[in-house]
Design a protein around this motif. Structure first.
Motif, PDB file in Angstrom:
ATOM      1  N   SER A 134      82.786  46.051  46.681  1.00 33.82           N
ATOM      2  CA  SER A 134      83.934  46.884  47.042  1.00 33.82           C
ATOM      3  C   SER A 134      84.417  47.706  45.858  1.00 33.82           C
ATOM      4  N   LEU A 135      84.060  47.287  44.650  1.00 32.71           N
ATOM      5  CA  LEU A 135      84.438  48.020  43.442  1.00 32.71           C
ATOM      6  C   LEU A 135      83.359  49.013  43.000  1.00 32.71           C
ATOM      7  N   GLY A 136      82.377  49.221  43.874  1.00 31.63           N
ATOM      8  CA  GLY A 136      81.365  50.238  43.614  1.00 31.63           C
ATOM      9  C   GLY A 136      80.137  49.776  42.863  1.00 31.63           C
ATOM     10  N   LEU A 137      79.991  48.467  42.657  1.00 34.89           N
ATOM     11  CA  LEU A 137      78.815  47.966  41.938  1.00 34.89           C
ATOM     12  C   LEU A 137      77.676  47.684  42.913  1.00 34.89           C
ATOM     13  N   LYS A 138      76.462  47.915  42.450  1.00 30.32           N
ATOM     14  CA  LYS A 138      75.271  47.562  43.231  1.00 30.32           C
ATOM     15  C   LYS A 138      75.054  46.063  43.065  1.00 30.32           C
ATOM     16  N   VAL A 139      74.959  45.336  44.181  1.00 35.02           N
ATOM     17  CA  VAL A 139      74.911  43.873  44.144  1.00 35.02           C
ATOM     18  C   VAL A 139      73.716  43.361  44.937  1.00 35.02           C
ATOM     19  N   ILE A 140      72.975  42.447  44.330  1.00 42.30           N
ATOM     20  CA  ILE A 140      71.959  41.667  45.036  1.00 42.30           C
ATOM     21  C   ILE A 140      72.435  40.216  45.054  1.00 42.30           C
ATOM     22  N   LEU A 141      72.413  39.618  46.219  1.00 43.43           N
ATOM     23  CA  LEU A 141      72.777  38.212  46.383  1.00 43.43           C
ATOM     24  C   LEU A 141      71.534  37.434  46.785  1.00 43.43           C
ATOM     25  N   ALA A 142      71.152  36.468  45.958  1.00 39.53           N
ATOM     26  CA  ALA A 142      69.976  35.644  46.238  1.00 39.53           C
ATOM     27  C   ALA A 142      70.422  34.289  46.769  1.00 39.53           C
ATOM     28  N   GLU A 143      69.913  33.923  47.924  1.00 39.50           N
ATOM     29  CA  GLU A 143      70.279  32.653  48.562  1.00 39.50           C
ATOM     30  C   GLU A 143      69.018  32.007  49.120  1.00 39.50           C
ATOM     31  N   ARG A 144      68.820  30.726  48.813  1.00 41.35           N
ATOM     32  CA  ARG A 144      67.584  30.093  49.266  1.00 41.35           C
ATOM     33  C   ARG A 144      67.699  29.425  50.634  1.00 41.35           C
ATOM     34  N   ASP A 145      68.914  29.384  51.200  1.00 40.47           N
ATOM     35  CA  ASP A 145      69.085  28.784  52.529  1.00 40.47           C
ATOM     36  C   ASP A 145      69.838  29.750  53.435  1.00 40.47           C
ATOM     37  N   LYS A 146      71.139  29.528  53.620  1.00 40.95           N
ATOM     38  CA  LYS A 146      71.954  30.408  54.450  1.00 40.95           C
ATOM     39  C   LYS A 146      73.214  30.794  53.686  1.00 40.95           C
ATOM     40  N   VAL A 147      73.637  32.050  53.804  1.00 41.37           N
ATOM     41  CA  VAL A 147      74.895  32.438  53.183  1.00 41.37           C
ATOM     42  C   VAL A 147      76.029  31.650  53.838  1.00 41.37           C
ATOM     43  N   GLY A 148      77.012  31.318  53.033  1.00 45.17           N
ATOM     44  CA  GLY A 148      78.099  30.454  53.488  1.00 45.17           C
ATOM     45  C   GLY A 148      78.073  29.113  52.800  1.00 45.17           C
ATOM     46  N   GLY A 149      76.882  28.662  52.399  1.00 38.26           N
ATOM     47  CA  GLY A 149      76.750  27.460  51.595  1.00 38.26           C
ATOM     48  C   GLY A 149      77.171  26.175  52.288  1.00 38.26           C
ATOM     49  N   THR A 150      77.384  25.159  51.460  1.00 40.59           N
ATOM     50  CA  THR A 150      77.749  23.838  51.962  1.00 40.59           C
ATOM     51  C   THR A 150      79.028  23.887  52.776  1.00 40.59           C
ATOM     52  N   CYS A 151      80.035  24.607  52.296  1.00 42.07           N
ATOM     53  CA  CYS A 151      81.327  24.643  52.975  1.00 42.07           C
ATOM     54  C   CYS A 151      81.175  25.064  54.426  1.00 42.07           C
ATOM     55  N   LEU A 152      80.461  26.120  54.675  1.00 40.98           N
ATOM     56  CA  LEU A 152      80.349  26.658  56.022  1.00 40.98           C
ATOM     57  C   LEU A 152      79.412  25.840  56.894  1.00 40.98           C
ATOM     58  N   HIS A 153      78.304  25.370  56.340  1.00 43.83           N
ATOM     59  CA  HIS A 153      77.259  24.786  57.178  1.00 43.83           C
ATOM     60  C   HIS A 153      77.264  23.263  57.224  1.00 43.83           C
ATOM     61  N   ARG A 154      77.749  22.599  56.159  1.00 43.49           N
ATOM     62  CA  ARG A 154      77.678  21.142  56.139  1.00 43.49           C
ATOM     63  C   ARG A 154      78.987  20.482  55.725  1.00 43.49           C
ATOM     64  N   GLY A 155      79.988  21.274  55.329  1.00 44.97           N
ATOM     65  CA  GLY A 155      81.191  20.680  54.777  1.00 44.97           C
ATOM     66  C   GLY A 155      82.464  21.105  55.477  1.00 44.97           C
ATOM     67  N   CYS A 156      83.232  21.981  54.792  1.00 40.74           N
ATOM     68  CA  CYS A 156      84.588  22.321  55.237  1.00 40.74           C
ATOM     69  C   CYS A 156      84.688  22.665  56.717  1.00 40.74           C
ATOM     70  N   ILE A 157      83.896  23.598  57.176  1.00 37.67           N
ATOM     71  CA  ILE A 157      84.092  24.129  58.524  1.00 37.67           C
ATOM     72  C   ILE A 157      83.647  23.142  59.609  1.00 37.67           C
ATOM     73  N   PRO A 158      82.407  22.629  59.575  1.00 33.17           N
ATOM     74  CA  PRO A 158      82.041  21.677  60.635  1.00 33.17           C
ATOM     75  C   PRO A 158      82.871  20.399  60.608  1.00 33.17           C
ATOM     76  N   SER A 159      83.241  19.924  59.409  1.00 27.48           N
ATOM     77  CA  SER A 159      84.021  18.686  59.350  1.00 27.48           C
ATOM     78  C   SER A 159      85.426  18.892  59.900  1.00 27.48           C
ATOM     79  N   LYS A 160      86.025  20.053  59.629  1.00 27.71           N
ATOM     80  CA  LYS A 160      87.373  20.290  60.154  1.00 27.71           C
ATOM     81  C   LYS A 160      87.337  20.545  61.658  1.00 27.71           C
TER      82      LYS A 160
END
Length: 473
Positions: free
Chosen positions: A30-56
């Motif tokens: 959003s600040l105009g920088l070119k960004v590459i995001l490398a992820e070996r599984d799914k974006v969202g990480g543990t919180c979204l897929h195995r932690g915070c969100i499913p547990s709540k």
């Protein structure tokens, strides 16, 4: 014959697409920088897929189950629970996770972040290689956001059935009839609470002398009382000596706080004894970095979360204390690092003003210093504790709980600690009070709605300010 490898260039490379990583990527883009995001599984990480969100999501279902029991036993509503359709519960949980996942992917796409899937390895101070995508050269900075995994005790192996970790507990087949939960931190307490709501016999074992040992002692006391009232067998100051896994469950030997040896048989053993940073295969040495004795990557500059190697920053679970390993703290860290890389001046993360929540029944929520921490820091403190049952809405809920305020005598508020129903939704006010260095008299001038649970927060500050209404100093 010679071959020439092409190195892709970017301003920012983020390694890891969990909360810390994707928040960094979104803000940097959003600040105009070119960004590459490398992820070996799914974006969202543990919180979204195995932690915070499913547990709540599952804990919300547990609240509904508890509500049926309360309706019948307390309010004369003759409701009964026929059964829990595990497959339907799981389907709703997975739908919530899926929609959140698609939302994150959509945000990244619209922001112009290039997401590449594959394991990333540092090959130098400004270079990395992503499996399947080749070499990447970085102009501004590299952000390490590879997260953490559950800590497993020696001699135990998670099989996803009888021995599970917090990452796979919700994905094991069906609801067990009995559970031994090892670890009385936030994760262990939440899982103990969930399984008890769903009808399981639950034994909760914590090696420290109280649950949530990093929280205020009164928080631990009220939480323990609430869990015991619900039928959870809470064992603090206790240690697991041995666990065997026959075909039908687990058989554990536990030494209690009194030095007695006890055998606990359960269908499932849930290990929740903390998490460890994930750095395997990251190639830290190639960039001149190493982990500390906790396995973390320590920043040399806390105000920028920058390591001793200029241009390499760290966010999330890779950070050592005072970082909190909480998703919402990771969001703040990501914003800080992105703005730093864009050349902006951004305030350092004030971890003392980051709220901490345990979504059990009863819930706990805290921000700032405990009473013991405040005294150990040399503060002369004024403390007030207000029972939630001292206000009308607390009586309506009938679950007990409290508000505890720790302040400098004649000065600012240092910490606020809550236990009871829905306190996760009440902590935001206290976050602002602590973060803005307010004094009890500042809060006492503001009127809280009646009847509400938050009214107890207002009453606690009124008393400290010498204007007590229903509570006298």
């Amino acid at each position: 014959m010679t071959t020439t490898s092409t190195v892709r260039e970017t301003d920012v490379l983020v390694i890891g697409g969990g909360t810390g990583g994707y928040s960094t990527a979104l803000r940097a883009a959003s600040l105009g920088l070119k960004v590459i995001l490398a992820e070996r599984d799914k974006v969202g990480g543990t919180c979204l897929h195995r932690g915070c969100i499913p547990s709540k999501a599952m804990l919300h279902a547990a609240e509904l189950v508890d509500g049926i029991a309360e309706a019948r036993e307390r309010w004369g509503v003759k409701a009964t629970l026929d059964s829990v359709d595990w497959s339907a519960l799981v389907a709703t949980r997975d739908d919530i996770v899926s929609r959140n996942h698609k939302g994150v992917e959509g945000h990244l796409t619209r922001a112009g972040v290039e997401v590449v899937y594959g394991s990333a390895e540092l090959t130098g101070r400004r270079t990395a290689r992503v499996a399947g995508h080749g070499d990447i050269g970085v102009r501004r900075g590299i952000v390490l956001a590879t997260g953490s995994r559950p800590r497993m005790l020696p001699g135990l192996t998670a099989d996803g059935r009888h021995v599970v970790t917090s990452d796979d507990a919700l994905f094991a087949l069906g609801l067990p009839q009995s559970v031994l939960v090892l670890g009385g931190g936030a994760i262990g307490v939440e899982y103990a609470s969930f399984h008890r709501s769903m009808g399981a016999e639950v034994t909760l074992v914590e090696a420290a002398d109280r649950l949530l040992p990093l929280e205020d002692v009164d928080v631990s006391r009220h939480l323990t009382r609430g869990l015991k009232k619900r039928g959870v067998d809470v064992q603090v100051g206790a240690r697991l000596l041995e666990a065997v896994v026959p075909d039908d469950g687990i058989r554990a030997t536990v030494r209690t706080s009194r030095g007695e040896t006890r055998t606990v048989e359960a269908e499932r053993l849930l290990v929740a004894v903390g998490r460890v940073p994930v750095t395997d295969g990251l190639g830290l040495a190639a960039a001149g970095l190493a982990t500390d004795d906790r396995g973390c990557v320590a920043p040399a500059d806390r105000t920028r979360l920058e390591t001793a190697v200029p241009g390499i920053h760290v966010v999330g679970d890779l950070l050592p204390p005072p970082s909190l390993g909480l998703a919402h703290a990771s969001f703040a860290e990501g914003l800080l690092v992105a703005e730093t890389l864009a050349g902006l001046s951004s305030p350092a993360v004030d971890y003392a003003a980051v709220p901490r929540v345990t979504y059990s029944s009863p819930q706990t929520a805290s921000v700032g210093l405990t009473e013991a921490e405040a005294r150990n820091a040399g503060h002369e403190v004024a403390v007030n504790t207000m029972p939630l049952t001292a206000v009308a809405k607390g009586m309506v809920h009938g679950q007990g709980g409290m508000v505890k305020v720790v302040a400098e005598r004649g000065g600012r508020v240092l910490g606020v600690h809550l236990v009871g129903p829905n306190v996760s939704e009440m902590i935001a006010e206290s976050q602002l009070i602590v973060g803005w260095d307010a004094e009890p008299s500042d809060v006492a001038h503001h009127v809280h709605a009646h009847p509400t649970l938050s009214e107890a927060v207002g009453e606690a500050f009124l008393t400290l300010a010498g204007r007590g209404l229903h509570q006298q100093a």
